[in-house]
Design a protein around this motif. Sequence first.
Motif, PDB file in Angstrom:
ATOM      1  N   THR A  24       0.863  -1.175   0.000  1.00 40.21           N
ATOM      2  CA  THR A  24       0.000   0.000   0.000  1.00 40.21           C
ATOM      3  C   THR A  24       0.902   1.228   0.000  1.00 40.21           C
ATOM      4  O   THR A  24       2.099   1.125   0.280  1.00 40.21           O
ATOM      5  CB  THR A  24      -0.977  -0.011   1.200  1.00 40.21           C
ATOM      6  OG1 THR A  24      -1.912   1.050   1.047  1.00 40.21           O
ATOM      7  CG2 THR A  24      -0.256   0.075   2.515  1.00 40.21           C
ATOM      8  N   SER A  25       0.348   2.371  -0.316  1.00 43.78           N
ATOM      9  CA  SER A  25       1.134   3.589  -0.404  1.00 43.78           C
ATOM     10  C   SER A  25       0.325   4.760   0.140  1.00 43.78           C
ATOM     11  O   SER A  25      -0.898   4.800  -0.008  1.00 43.78           O
ATOM     12  CB  SER A  25       1.512   3.862  -1.858  1.00 43.78           C
ATOM     13  OG  SER A  25       2.092   5.133  -2.004  1.00 43.78           O
ATOM     14  N   ASN A  26       1.029   5.707   0.719  1.00 40.95           N
ATOM     15  CA  ASN A  26       0.370   6.946   1.149  1.00 40.95           C
ATOM     16  C   ASN A  26       0.560   8.038   0.103  1.00 40.95           C
ATOM     17  O   ASN A  26       0.366   9.209   0.373  1.00 40.95           O
ATOM     18  CB  ASN A  26       0.881   7.400   2.516  1.00 40.95           C
ATOM     19  CG  ASN A  26       2.314   7.875   2.482  1.00 40.95           C
ATOM     20  OD1 ASN A  26       2.985   7.818   1.457  1.00 40.95           O
ATOM     21  ND2 ASN A  26       2.808   8.344   3.619  1.00 40.95           N
ATOM     22  N   GLY A  27       0.961   7.653  -1.097  1.00 38.60           N
ATOM     23  CA  GLY A  27       1.207   8.599  -2.178  1.00 38.60           C
ATOM     24  C   GLY A  27       2.673   8.909  -2.365  1.00 38.60           C
ATOM     25  O   GLY A  27       3.088   9.344  -3.427  1.00 38.60           O
ATOM     26  N   GLN A  28       3.482   8.674  -1.336  1.00 38.84           N
ATOM     27  CA  GLN A  28       4.915   8.929  -1.401  1.00 38.84           C
ATOM     28  C   GLN A  28       5.729   7.721  -0.971  1.00 38.84           C
ATOM     29  O   GLN A  28       6.779   7.446  -1.529  1.00 38.84           O
ATOM     30  CB  GLN A  28       5.282  10.121  -0.521  1.00 38.84           C
ATOM     31  CG  GLN A  28       4.648  11.406  -0.947  1.00 38.84           C
ATOM     32  CD  GLN A  28       4.963  12.530   0.024  1.00 38.84           C
ATOM     33  OE1 GLN A  28       5.575  12.340   1.064  1.00 38.84           O
ATOM     34  NE2 GLN A  28       4.522  13.731  -0.320  1.00 38.84           N
ATOM     35  N   THR A  57       8.253  -0.538   5.674  1.00 41.29           N
ATOM     36  CA  THR A  57       7.173   0.327   6.139  1.00 41.29           C
ATOM     37  C   THR A  57       7.789   1.540   6.821  1.00 41.29           C
ATOM     38  O   THR A  57       8.676   1.411   7.632  1.00 41.29           O
ATOM     39  CB  THR A  57       6.194  -0.417   7.077  1.00 41.29           C
ATOM     40  OG1 THR A  57       5.115   0.463   7.390  1.00 41.29           O
ATOM     41  CG2 THR A  57       6.833  -0.890   8.343  1.00 41.29           C
ATOM     42  N   TRP A  59       5.558   4.281   7.556  1.00 43.05           N
ATOM     43  CA  TRP A  59       4.405   4.991   8.072  1.00 43.05           C
ATOM     44  C   TRP A  59       3.484   3.960   8.693  1.00 43.05           C
ATOM     45  O   TRP A  59       3.749   2.770   8.640  1.00 43.05           O
ATOM     46  CB  TRP A  59       3.734   5.839   6.993  1.00 43.05           C
ATOM     47  CG  TRP A  59       3.377   5.113   5.743  1.00 43.05           C
ATOM     48  CD1 TRP A  59       4.235   4.598   4.820  1.00 43.05           C
ATOM     49  CD2 TRP A  59       2.065   4.801   5.261  1.00 43.05           C
ATOM     50  NE1 TRP A  59       3.555   3.982   3.809  1.00 43.05           N
ATOM     51  CE2 TRP A  59       2.221   4.092   4.046  1.00 43.05           C
ATOM     52  CE3 TRP A  59       0.789   5.050   5.726  1.00 43.05           C
ATOM     53  CZ2 TRP A  59       1.137   3.645   3.308  1.00 43.05           C
ATOM     54  CZ3 TRP A  59      -0.288   4.600   4.983  1.00 43.05           C
ATOM     55  CH2 TRP A  59      -0.107   3.916   3.792  1.00 43.05           C
ATOM     56  N   HIS A  60       2.415   4.372   9.280  1.00 43.50           N
ATOM     57  CA  HIS A  60       1.564   3.481  10.072  1.00 43.50           C
ATOM     58  C   HIS A  60       0.748   2.536   9.179  1.00 43.50           C
ATOM     59  O   HIS A  60      -0.414   2.784   8.887  1.00 43.50           O
ATOM     60  CB  HIS A  60       0.655   4.297  10.978  1.00 43.50           C
ATOM     61  CG  HIS A  60      -0.074   3.462  11.974  1.00 43.50           C
ATOM     62  ND1 HIS A  60       0.555   2.878  13.040  1.00 43.50           N
ATOM     63  CD2 HIS A  60      -1.360   3.084  12.043  1.00 43.50           C
ATOM     64  CE1 HIS A  60      -0.324   2.184  13.744  1.00 43.50           C
ATOM     65  NE2 HIS A  60      -1.509   2.302  13.151  1.00 43.50           N
ATOM     66  N   THR A  61       1.377   1.463   8.718  1.00 46.36           N
ATOM     67  CA  THR A  61       0.708   0.459   7.899  1.00 46.36           C
ATOM     68  C   THR A  61       0.420  -0.756   8.756  1.00 46.36           C
ATOM     69  O   THR A  61       1.264  -1.231   9.498  1.00 46.36           O
ATOM     70  CB  THR A  61       1.587   0.049   6.697  1.00 46.36           C
ATOM     71  OG1 THR A  61       1.906   1.213   5.958  1.00 46.36           O
ATOM     72  CG2 THR A  61       0.863  -0.939   5.817  1.00 46.36           C
ATOM     73  N   TYR A 112      -3.296  -2.228   5.241  1.00 48.78           N
ATOM     74  CA  TYR A 112      -4.142  -1.057   5.462  1.00 48.78           C
ATOM     75  C   TYR A 112      -3.297   0.046   6.076  1.00 48.78           C
ATOM     76  O   TYR A 112      -2.374  -0.256   6.808  1.00 48.78           O
ATOM     77  CB  TYR A 112      -5.285  -1.390   6.438  1.00 48.78           C
ATOM     78  CG  TYR A 112      -6.198  -2.465   5.932  1.00 48.78           C
ATOM     79  CD1 TYR A 112      -7.194  -2.178   5.007  1.00 48.78           C
ATOM     80  CD2 TYR A 112      -6.058  -3.774   6.369  1.00 48.78           C
ATOM     81  CE1 TYR A 112      -8.030  -3.181   4.542  1.00 48.78           C
ATOM     82  CE2 TYR A 112      -6.894  -4.777   5.899  1.00 48.78           C
ATOM     83  CZ  TYR A 112      -7.880  -4.469   4.989  1.00 48.78           C
ATOM     84  OH  TYR A 112      -8.696  -5.458   4.527  1.00 48.78           O
ATOM     85  N   PRO A 113      -3.540   1.304   5.906  1.00 44.92           N
ATOM     86  CA  PRO A 113      -4.623   1.828   5.086  1.00 44.92           C
ATOM     87  C   PRO A 113      -4.280   1.747   3.616  1.00 44.92           C
ATOM     88  O   PRO A 113      -3.147   1.427   3.259  1.00 44.92           O
ATOM     89  CB  PRO A 113      -4.717   3.282   5.530  1.00 44.92           C
ATOM     90  CG  PRO A 113      -3.321   3.623   5.941  1.00 44.92           C
ATOM     91  CD  PRO A 113      -2.753   2.356   6.514  1.00 44.92           C
ATOM     92  N   GLY A 114      -5.219   2.053   2.804  1.00 46.53           N
ATOM     93  CA  GLY A 114      -5.023   2.027   1.363  1.00 46.53           C
ATOM     94  C   GLY A 114      -6.011   1.106   0.700  1.00 46.53           C
ATOM     95  O   GLY A 114      -6.902   0.553   1.331  1.00 46.53           O
TER      96      GLY A 114
END
Length: 124
Positions: A24-28, A57, A59-61, A112-114
Motif C-alpha cells: 500500500t502507499s500513502n502517495g509517497q 514500512t 508509516w503506520h501500515t 491497510y490503510p489504502g
Amino acid sequence: MNGFTDIPNSQTGRGIAGGGLVSTSNGQIVASASYGMQAGYINGQEMGWGYLQVHSTNWHTHFEVWMDVTNDGGRSWIQCGPFWTLNSRITTAAYPTSSSPSRAFRVCGSAYPGNAGIACTNWW
C-alpha cells in the motif's frame, strides 16, 4: 481452538502453495509484506500454517495474515486469524495436513490503510 495449534512467529517450514506480496502507499512511501504458506512437523504431526513478513514500512501500515481451512473441498471453511503486525514476521496457528482430498488450506494477506485489497494463495 478448532483444531489449530499455536506456533511461534519464528516457526519456519517448507514453502507450499506459493505466496504473494501485499503493498500500500500513502502517495509517497510504499509499504510491503510477503505472505505464504508453509508446512512442517509440529509436535510430531505434519501441519500447515501461514506467515507474513514485513519488508518495508515507514508509516503506520497495518498488515494482516490469516489461514482458511476447508474439510469439504471448499464449500465451507474455518478461518484462523486475522493476525496483524506493523513491522515484523507473524504466523497463523498451524492445522494438521491430511491425505483427504476434501481438506485444503489457503493463506491470505492484506495491508491497510489504502486500497491494497486482499490477496490469497491457491488452495493446497
